[in-house]
Design an enzyme around this catalytic site. Structure first.
Site, mmCIF file in Angstrom:
data_model
loop_
_atom_site.group_PDB
_atom_site.id
_atom_site.type_symbol
_atom_site.label_atom_id
_atom_site.label_comp_id
_atom_site.label_asym_id
_atom_site.label_seq_id
_atom_site.Cartn_x
_atom_site.Cartn_y
_atom_site.Cartn_z
ATOM 1 N N ASP A 197 0.839 -1.202 0.000
ATOM 2 C CA ASP A 197 0.000 0.000 0.000
ATOM 3 C C ASP A 197 0.869 1.246 0.000
ATOM 4 O O ASP A 197 0.554 2.259 -0.625
ATOM 5 C CB ASP A 197 -0.895 -0.026 1.247
ATOM 6 C CG ASP A 197 -1.887 1.125 1.268
ATOM 7 O OD1 ASP A 197 -2.455 1.421 0.200
ATOM 8 O OD2 ASP A 197 -2.079 1.716 2.337
ATOM 9 N N LYS A 199 -6.528 6.555 10.132
ATOM 10 C CA LYS A 199 -7.053 6.125 8.830
ATOM 11 C C LYS A 199 -6.954 4.600 8.774
ATOM 12 O O LYS A 199 -5.883 4.042 8.547
ATOM 13 C CB LYS A 199 -6.273 6.753 7.676
ATOM 14 C CG LYS A 199 -6.854 6.437 6.305
ATOM 15 C CD LYS A 199 -6.068 7.121 5.199
ATOM 16 C CE LYS A 199 -6.705 6.846 3.846
ATOM 17 N NZ LYS A 199 -6.733 5.416 3.505
ATOM 18 N N LYS A 257 -0.114 11.015 4.904
ATOM 19 C CA LYS A 257 0.734 9.818 4.892
ATOM 20 C C LYS A 257 2.172 10.270 4.719
ATOM 21 O O LYS A 257 2.439 11.173 3.920
ATOM 22 C CB LYS A 257 0.347 8.889 3.739
ATOM 23 C CG LYS A 257 -1.048 8.300 3.852
ATOM 24 C CD LYS A 257 -1.272 7.292 2.747
ATOM 25 C CE LYS A 257 -2.566 6.543 2.936
ATOM 26 N NZ LYS A 257 -2.708 5.426 1.980
#
Length: 630
Positions: A45, A127, A286
């Site tokens: 990811d 998240k 992120k």
């Protein structure tokens, strides 16, 4: 589509994203996303976000993949059904700089509604890295395309519980597995938690491991409204950003891949609204902090669709964040020249930022080699600001191929005309999209395509003409600089498609959202595409005409220019009702606030919406009342 060989090389980072055309990069992102959502990821990811999707965002910010909800990843047998509430994605930020820009947008919107900057309230939540769904209390839906999903209520029938044994019907959330439980009992059988989550959702019978995880309440549906939060002012967020991120990332015992920041103020959320993919009042942060010092082996020029030359930097193979990095982008030759990015340079490399792998700085400058000629057509290059550019736009092979592929990608109502097909057509002297539409099956067979493939390609061309497409999408497909999907849609709200080639700078600059410089670039950019536009337009594409703003103003109904919110189950598709409302001059919102004029209700309306309407003094009307007024 990309060949399996290219997919494999990208998976192992044997090909740099800069070696791909925009179409190929987008295709790989789609392939990786589908694999991820099917529970069989081909890349991590982190790599998806920090390398491939970030590169696409930087190179082609108007790509459809970035403007719409990503597909789910596998086909459910159930028919797609309308979600009770639209489920948008979340915009992502990879640096403090991007977060700062988001905060500035918050402040600008707050000033527009008279909200004091000190009154802006922010909350931060983990998240979750699970499988997104929506629970309306009766059924559980997959997120699908954000508007329609599949009914997977079988997950609850199998015994899945809501986090903390909460009641059903808490809306959007994610199916997750406790991190500690996965590491202790499942890590030896499943490579990623995502693999296990997928096994809970699929139609086949549950394994003993999955059934036990449900019984042990380790596998759960976690509604977003139950997430632990940090909250405070924007000033507090700025002052303690790193501390907040570190705190939120460890708030839950589930896989987390970032921190979601969002506005709390209802009025400000309404003011900021949403685009096709995400809410503007929300952003996910992120970050990857890994860095390395790496030696440069060579710098190679590559040409893109616009003619800009991108320096591709070959690096000594370096392990960074679990992957071996061998290439990075030098962005543009102005930067190469300024920083001394040449053979033998030592650079600081990271995998965080807008384009990953990214060169942060040149630690040891060396003499640079600036190319004189285009790597595709060999014509002399010229400087345009910081960019070294090939201005041979009519005859440069790479630019011609890129532009033709871009047209079909943006039109998005056909299959088969990817970069491989376009390159093959180019080899047979096809130089424009209009020439492609002039082909027949015999032509294609002569060019080396099989008879069945040729028939399919012609069918797809016919489909792209007959299948309805928005006029602003058709215009955007010509790839004029500064004329992405949004600008084209805005332009056609004020001028008919057939009139745009006669517009002058002042007429475009007078439209809200178009600065004078942008208007000048558009006027100049329309000139070279006029003939090709006319040739294609004559094929009679089924274009959905954008309703002009001036025509909207002549509509005579009492809801014109009013702000409304739809809620509950309607007789018609709620999305169709929203689309129709906008077409007749009604402003549609999704959140109740003091700025809303009416709440239009159908069946099975949540009490919270009614309570919010009462709180803000918003008039409530039934669907029947609404239809009678319009």
């Amino acid at each position: 589509m990309l060949s399996q060989d290219i997919v494999d090389k990208l998976t192992h980072q044997e090909i740099l994203t800069d070696e791909l055309l925009d179409e190929e990069l987008a295709q790989f992102c789609q392939i990786a996303n589908l694999a991820y959502r099917a529970g069989k990821p081909i890349i991590s990811d982190q790599d998806y976000d920090f390398i491939y999707l970030a590169a696409l965002k930087d190179r082609d910010p108007n790509n459809l993949l970035l403007k719409s909800i990503e597909p789910e990843g596998w086909s459910f047998s159930e028919e797609k059904v309308l979600l009770p509430k639209e489920m948008l994605s979340i915009d992502k930020a990879y640096s403090w700089g991007e977060i700062s820009k988001w905060i500035e947008r918050l402040k600008k919107s707050a000033m527009q509604i008279g909200l004091g900057l000190s009154d802006i309230q922010i909350k931060a939540t983990p998240k979750l890295d699970g499988f997104a769904g929506f629970d309306d209390g009766n059924r559980l839906y997959t997120r699908g395309d954000g508007k329609k999903g599949s009914d997977i209520s079988r997950v609850f029938e199998r015994g899945l519980c809501v986090f903390n044994d909460a009641k059903r019907g808490l809306g959007a959330g994610e199916i997750v597995i406790k991190k500690s439980y996965f590491e202790k009992y499942l890590a030896h059988s499943f490579e990623y938690p995502r693999n296990f989550q997928a096994s809970l959702i699929k139609e086949k019978a549950l394994s003993e491991q999955a059934q036990k995880a449900i019984i042990d309440k380790a596998a759960l549906f976690f509604p977003f409204v139950q997430l632990p939060i940090w909250s405070g002012s924007t000033a507090e967020m700025v002052a303690k950003f790193d501390q907040i991120v570190a705190q939120v990332l460890v708030m839950v015992d589930f896989d987390v891949d970032g921190v979601v920041f969002e506005v709390i103020n209802a009025d400000l959320k309404t003011q900021m609204g949403a685009n096709r993919k995400f809410h503007r009042w929300q952003i996910a942060f992120k970050e990857n902090k890994d860095k390395a010092h790496v030696k440069v082996l060579s710098v190679t020029p590559q040409v893109g669709r616009s003619g800009k030359i991108t320096p591709v930097v070959e690096l000594e193979p370096t392990l960074l964040s679990g992957a071996t990095i061998v290439r990075a982008t030098g962005h543009h030759y102005g930067l190469v020249k300024e920083q001394g990015l040449g053979v033998g340079s030592v650079v600081e490399l990271t995998r965080s930022g807008l384009v990953i792998p990214k060169i942060i700085s040149v630690l040891k400058p060396m003499p640079v080699d600036i190319p004189d000629n285009c790597p595709s057509c060999s014509k002399l290059l010229v400087w345009e600001s910081d960019f070294l550019t090939c201005i041979n736009r009519k005859n440069c092979p790479a630019q011609i191929v890129g532009k033709m592929a871009y047209f079909f990608k943006i039109l998005a109502n056909n299959d088969g005309f990817g970069i491989v097909t376009i390159k093959k057509l180019y080899a047979y002297d096809i130089r424009s999209v209009s020439q492609i539409y002039a082909l027949n099956i015999e032509h294609l067979v002569t060019m080396g395509f099989g008879e069945k493939t040729s028939m399919n390609l012609i069918n797809q061309l016919n489909r792209s003409v007959s299948e309805q497409v928005e006029d602003w999408r058709f215009l955007a497909a010509f790839g004029v600089h500064r004329m992405g999907l949004g600008n084209c849609e805005n332009l056609l709200k004020f001028h008919y498609l057939n009139d745009i080639f006669n517009l002058n700078l002042e007429q475009i600059a007078n439209i809200d959202g178009f600065a004078e410089l942008t208007a000048q670039i558009i006027v100049q950019g329309l000139i070279p595409i006029a003939d090709e536009f006319n040739r294609l337009y004559r094929y009679g594409f089924n274009l959905e005409t954008t309703l002009l703003t001036k025509n909207l103003q002549t509509l005579a109904h009492e809801l014109f220019d009013k702000r409304i919110v739809f809620t509950g189950k309607m007789s018609y598709s709620r999305n169709d009702m929203k689309k129709h409302a906008k077409s007749i001059g009604i402003k549609v919102s999704i959140t109740i606030s003091a700025k809303i004029d009416y709440l239009v209700i159908g069946d099975k309306v949540g009490q919270k919406k009614i309570q919010d309407a009462e709180k803000f003094g918003v008039a409530v009307m039934t669907e029947a009342d609404y239809l009678s007024k319009i």
